[in-house]
Write a protein that holds these residues in place. Structure first.
Motif, PDB file in Angstrom:
ATOM      1  N   ASP A 114       0.831  -1.206   0.000  1.00 34.35           N
ATOM      2  CA  ASP A 114       0.000   0.000   0.000  1.00 34.35           C
ATOM      3  C   ASP A 114       0.867   1.258   0.000  1.00 34.35           C
ATOM      4  O   ASP A 114       0.598   2.215  -0.738  1.00 34.35           O
ATOM      5  N   SER A 115       1.888   1.256   0.839  1.00 32.93           N
ATOM      6  CA  SER A 115       2.767   2.430   0.921  1.00 32.93           C
ATOM      7  C   SER A 115       3.558   2.631  -0.363  1.00 32.93           C
ATOM      8  O   SER A 115       3.880   3.764  -0.727  1.00 32.93           O
ATOM      9  N   MET A 116       3.869   1.533  -1.059  1.00 34.89           N
ATOM     10  CA  MET A 116       4.617   1.674  -2.300  1.00 34.89           C
ATOM     11  C   MET A 116       3.826   2.479  -3.334  1.00 34.89           C
ATOM     12  O   MET A 116       4.404   3.181  -4.154  1.00 34.89           O
ATOM     13  N   TYR A 117       2.505   2.381  -3.275  1.00 35.14           N
ATOM     14  CA  TYR A 117       1.671   3.127  -4.220  1.00 35.14           C
ATOM     15  C   TYR A 117       1.490   4.591  -3.807  1.00 35.14           C
ATOM     16  O   TYR A 117       0.989   5.385  -4.585  1.00 35.14           O
ATOM     17  N   HIS A 140      -0.195  -7.280  -3.527  1.00 31.14           N
ATOM     18  CA  HIS A 140      -1.512  -6.831  -3.969  1.00 31.14           C
ATOM     19  C   HIS A 140      -1.418  -5.395  -4.479  1.00 31.14           C
ATOM     20  O   HIS A 140      -0.473  -4.681  -4.183  1.00 31.14           O
ATOM     21  N   TYR A 141      -2.412  -4.992  -5.244  1.00 29.17           N
ATOM     22  CA  TYR A 141      -2.427  -3.608  -5.721  1.00 29.17           C
ATOM     23  C   TYR A 141      -3.863  -3.112  -5.794  1.00 29.17           C
ATOM     24  O   TYR A 141      -4.799  -3.887  -6.014  1.00 29.17           O
ATOM     25  N   GLN A 149       4.119  -5.167 -10.272  1.00 28.15           N
ATOM     26  CA  GLN A 149       5.401  -5.075 -10.971  1.00 28.15           C
ATOM     27  C   GLN A 149       5.515  -3.785 -11.761  1.00 28.15           C
ATOM     28  O   GLN A 149       6.601  -3.196 -11.857  1.00 28.15           O
ATOM     29  N   GLU A 150       4.403  -3.300 -12.304  1.00 30.41           N
ATOM     30  CA  GLU A 150       4.436  -2.026 -13.016  1.00 30.41           C
ATOM     31  C   GLU A 150       4.797  -0.873 -12.076  1.00 30.41           C
ATOM     32  O   GLU A 150       5.532   0.040 -12.463  1.00 30.41           O
ATOM     33  N   GLN A 151       4.286  -0.931 -10.846  1.00 31.04           N
ATOM     34  CA  GLN A 151       4.616   0.125  -9.884  1.00 31.04           C
ATOM     35  C   GLN A 151       6.090   0.057  -9.481  1.00 31.04           C
ATOM     36  O   GLN A 151       6.759   1.085  -9.344  1.00 31.04           O
ATOM     37  N   SER A 169       3.875 -13.465   3.139  1.00 36.82           N
ATOM     38  CA  SER A 169       2.428 -13.709   3.139  1.00 36.82           C
ATOM     39  C   SER A 169       1.739 -12.652   3.979  1.00 36.82           C
ATOM     40  O   SER A 169       1.946 -12.584   5.200  1.00 36.82           O
ATOM     41  N   GLU A 170       0.939 -11.832   3.333  1.00 31.11           N
ATOM     42  CA  GLU A 170       0.269 -10.752   4.041  1.00 31.11           C
ATOM     43  C   GLU A 170      -0.806 -11.288   4.980  1.00 31.11           C
ATOM     44  O   GLU A 170      -1.383 -12.346   4.755  1.00 31.11           O
ATOM     45  N   THR A 171      -1.081 -10.525   6.030  1.00 33.43           N
ATOM     46  CA  THR A 171      -2.128 -10.889   6.978  1.00 33.43           C
ATOM     47  C   THR A 171      -3.126  -9.735   7.074  1.00 33.43           C
ATOM     48  O   THR A 171      -2.860  -8.633   6.604  1.00 33.43           O
TER      49      THR A 171
END
Length: 207
Positions: A114-117, A140-141, A149-151, A169-171
């Protein structure tokens, strides 16, 4: 390469940690092992600018909980670097000050997908990318956004960012959820370290 001739590799786990929970620890351990880091520093924020309109638990209590959580975990340590600063804190400024104080360390800034976006909207994102390796957990995006991968490619191209992607593995655990569960009198024993749970009970937090 950025890490050439660097004596130490240190991951930074930043956040309000209100409260710190098991997913934070799992993510730190994942980064520690997959990237062969020497240490992961858990760094509670003093006055996060993006939460200044929300009620955030006093820094001393959040620091105590984080200290209890990382105690006994080899490679984990509590960092008071942001807590010892005055006023609002910005990631770019923190990384700049860390690099000045610890020139023999290469920092790995650990964030969720989320923060990457959002990171290109943060204060001076170009400096963040310049001063550390960005470590991203989760794949996830958001709907309507670039693929994961595009981000990654976008940030690499725009900022010449050095990015590592964790196999993590996200929780669904979140600090907000835990605060709500405590307020409702529900059991959080599977979501936070035992010492943190007892501290929350002892201090009557989130009631």
């Amino acid at each position: 390469m950025k890490c050439q001739n660097i004596k130490k590799k240190v991951g930074i786990m930043g956040g309000t940690f209100d409260p710190v929970h098991n997913a934070h620890l799992s993510l730190g351990q994942c980064a520690l092992s997959q990237l062969s880091l020497d240490e992961v520093w858990f760094m509670p924020a003093r006055d996060p600018y993006f939460k200044k309109k929300k009620n955030v638990t006093p820094a001393k209590l959040r620091c105590d909980m984080t200290s209890l959580a990382v105690s006994g975990h080899p490679g984990f340590r509590l960092s008071l670097f942001e807590l010892e600063r005055e006023g609002e804190t910005y990631t770019a400024e923190t990384l700049e000050l860390l690099s000045e104080k610890f020139p023999d360390i290469h920092f790995y800034f650990i964030i969720g997908a989320d923060s990457m976006y959002q990171i290109d909207t943060w204060w001076h994102p170009e400096n963040i990318m310049k001063l550390c390796t960005l470590v991203v957990a989760g794949r996830h995006y958001p709907d309507g956004q670039r693929s994961f991968q595009e981000q990654v490619n976008y940030l690499r191209e725009r900022f010449q960012a050095d990015i590592e992607v964790l196999d993590f593995s996200e929780t669904d655990i979140s600090s907000t959820m835990i605060r709500e569960m405590v307020a409702e009198g529900r059991d959080i024993s599977l979501l936070v370290p035992e010492a943190v749970m007892h501290y929350i009970e002892e201090k009557h937090l989130y009631k």
